[in-house]
Design a protein around this motif. Structure first.
Motif, mmCIF file in Angstrom:
data_model
loop_
_atom_site.group_PDB
_atom_site.id
_atom_site.type_symbol
_atom_site.label_atom_id
_atom_site.label_comp_id
_atom_site.label_asym_id
_atom_site.label_seq_id
_atom_site.Cartn_x
_atom_site.Cartn_y
_atom_site.Cartn_z
ATOM 1 N N TYR A 2 0.843 -1.194 0.000
ATOM 2 C CA TYR A 2 0.000 0.000 0.000
ATOM 3 C C TYR A 2 0.876 1.240 0.000
ATOM 4 O O TYR A 2 2.090 1.172 0.235
ATOM 5 C CB TYR A 2 -0.969 0.011 1.188
ATOM 6 C CG TYR A 2 -0.315 0.166 2.541
ATOM 7 C CD1 TYR A 2 -0.186 1.426 3.131
ATOM 8 C CD2 TYR A 2 0.184 -0.938 3.228
ATOM 9 C CE1 TYR A 2 0.423 1.571 4.363
ATOM 10 C CE2 TYR A 2 0.785 -0.791 4.457
ATOM 11 C CZ TYR A 2 0.908 0.462 5.022
ATOM 12 O OH TYR A 2 1.515 0.617 6.250
ATOM 13 N N ILE A 3 0.255 2.387 -0.271
ATOM 14 C CA ILE A 3 0.950 3.668 -0.366
ATOM 15 C C ILE A 3 0.515 4.553 0.789
ATOM 16 O O ILE A 3 -0.674 4.674 1.080
ATOM 17 C CB ILE A 3 0.633 4.361 -1.707
ATOM 18 C CG1 ILE A 3 1.041 3.464 -2.872
ATOM 19 C CG2 ILE A 3 1.320 5.723 -1.783
ATOM 20 C CD1 ILE A 3 0.570 3.961 -4.231
ATOM 21 N N LEU A 50 6.010 3.722 -0.175
ATOM 22 C CA LEU A 50 5.455 2.485 -0.696
ATOM 23 C C LEU A 50 5.819 1.391 0.295
ATOM 24 O O LEU A 50 7.000 1.114 0.507
ATOM 25 C CB LEU A 50 6.043 2.143 -2.065
ATOM 26 C CG LEU A 50 6.009 3.222 -3.147
ATOM 27 C CD1 LEU A 50 6.615 2.684 -4.439
ATOM 28 C CD2 LEU A 50 4.604 3.739 -3.374
ATOM 29 N N TYR A 76 -1.025 1.803 -9.171
ATOM 30 C CA TYR A 76 -1.839 1.731 -7.968
ATOM 31 C C TYR A 76 -3.318 1.706 -8.315
ATOM 32 O O TYR A 76 -3.737 2.124 -9.384
ATOM 33 C CB TYR A 76 -1.507 2.872 -7.003
ATOM 34 C CG TYR A 76 -1.334 4.240 -7.625
ATOM 35 C CD1 TYR A 76 -2.351 5.178 -7.567
ATOM 36 C CD2 TYR A 76 -0.139 4.613 -8.243
ATOM 37 C CE1 TYR A 76 -2.196 6.441 -8.108
ATOM 38 C CE2 TYR A 76 0.028 5.867 -8.793
ATOM 39 C CZ TYR A 76 -1.010 6.778 -8.730
ATOM 40 O OH TYR A 76 -0.852 8.026 -9.280
ATOM 41 N N THR A 81 -3.768 3.802 -0.314
ATOM 42 C CA THR A 81 -4.102 3.287 -1.638
ATOM 43 C C THR A 81 -3.364 1.974 -1.858
ATOM 44 O O THR A 81 -2.195 1.837 -1.505
ATOM 45 C CB THR A 81 -3.705 4.313 -2.729
ATOM 46 O OG1 THR A 81 -4.556 5.453 -2.611
ATOM 47 C CG2 THR A 81 -3.824 3.737 -4.129
ATOM 48 N N LYS A 82 -4.058 1.012 -2.454
ATOM 49 C CA LYS A 82 -3.456 -0.301 -2.695
ATOM 50 C C LYS A 82 -2.454 -0.224 -3.849
ATOM 51 O O LYS A 82 -2.726 0.374 -4.893
ATOM 52 C CB LYS A 82 -4.540 -1.322 -2.998
ATOM 53 C CG LYS A 82 -5.420 -1.597 -1.792
ATOM 54 C CD LYS A 82 -6.512 -2.574 -2.131
ATOM 55 C CE LYS A 82 -7.403 -2.815 -0.931
ATOM 56 N NZ LYS A 82 -8.500 -3.737 -1.241
ATOM 57 N N LEU A 83 -1.310 -0.852 -3.638
ATOM 58 C CA LEU A 83 -0.219 -0.853 -4.602
ATOM 59 C C LEU A 83 -0.319 -2.096 -5.482
ATOM 60 O O LEU A 83 -0.352 -3.222 -4.977
ATOM 61 C CB LEU A 83 1.108 -0.821 -3.840
ATOM 62 C CG LEU A 83 2.395 -0.709 -4.615
ATOM 63 C CD1 LEU A 83 2.433 0.540 -5.483
ATOM 64 C CD2 LEU A 83 3.581 -0.698 -3.638
#
Length: 139
Positions: A10-11, A34, A57, A125-127
């Motif tokens: 995730y970020i 990250l 992302y 936010t999902k990476l």
């Protein structure tokens, strides 16, 4: 058609709402991190400080990986209605995937953290993926 994503981490950004989020990446923006999943953090070996990487992302809802087909028509991030969707960086896309090419500021290989500046996405936010950025020169 159903899509399943394998998120690699995730970020972390300073943005907790869309209203706070910038409309584009900025090389001089705030520090972002990250966080790579524990089972993949050894895969960042070989990355270097100042190297430009492509960060992919997921722009969809944090809990749901679907997008409404009508959301593509609702693009609040641009006042220029003459531009088509693919000429904009709007999060409202057929596939809610964001991409940025930014230089690595620092790397913590033990913890699996890559430091960058200026991402334009929400905190947590999902990476999806990281790739070395490759530039081809026009001749």
């Amino acid at each position: 058609m159903s899509q399943n994503y394998n998120f690699i981490g995730y970020i972390e950004t300073p943005y907790n709402s869309l209203a706070e989020c910038p409309k584009n990446i900025s090389f001089n923006g705030p520090l972002c991190k990250l966080f790579i999943n524990d089972d993949l953090k050894t895969e960042i070996r070989g990355l270097k400080i100042d190297q430009k990487i492509m960060v992919l992302y997921f722009l969809g809802d944090k809990e749901d990986s679907t997008i409404e087909s009508n959301s593509i028509k609702k693009c609040p991030h641009s006042h220029n209605k003459d531009l088509g969707l693919f000429a904009k960086r709007s999060p409202h896309r057929p596939n809610p995937i964001g991409v940025a090419i930014l230089p690595i500021i620092d790397i913590d290989f033990d913890k699996g953290i890559i430091y960058l500046k200026g991402l334009d996405c929400l905190n947590k936010t999902k990476l999806l993926d990281i790739k070395p950025a490759i530039y081809l020169e026009n001749k």
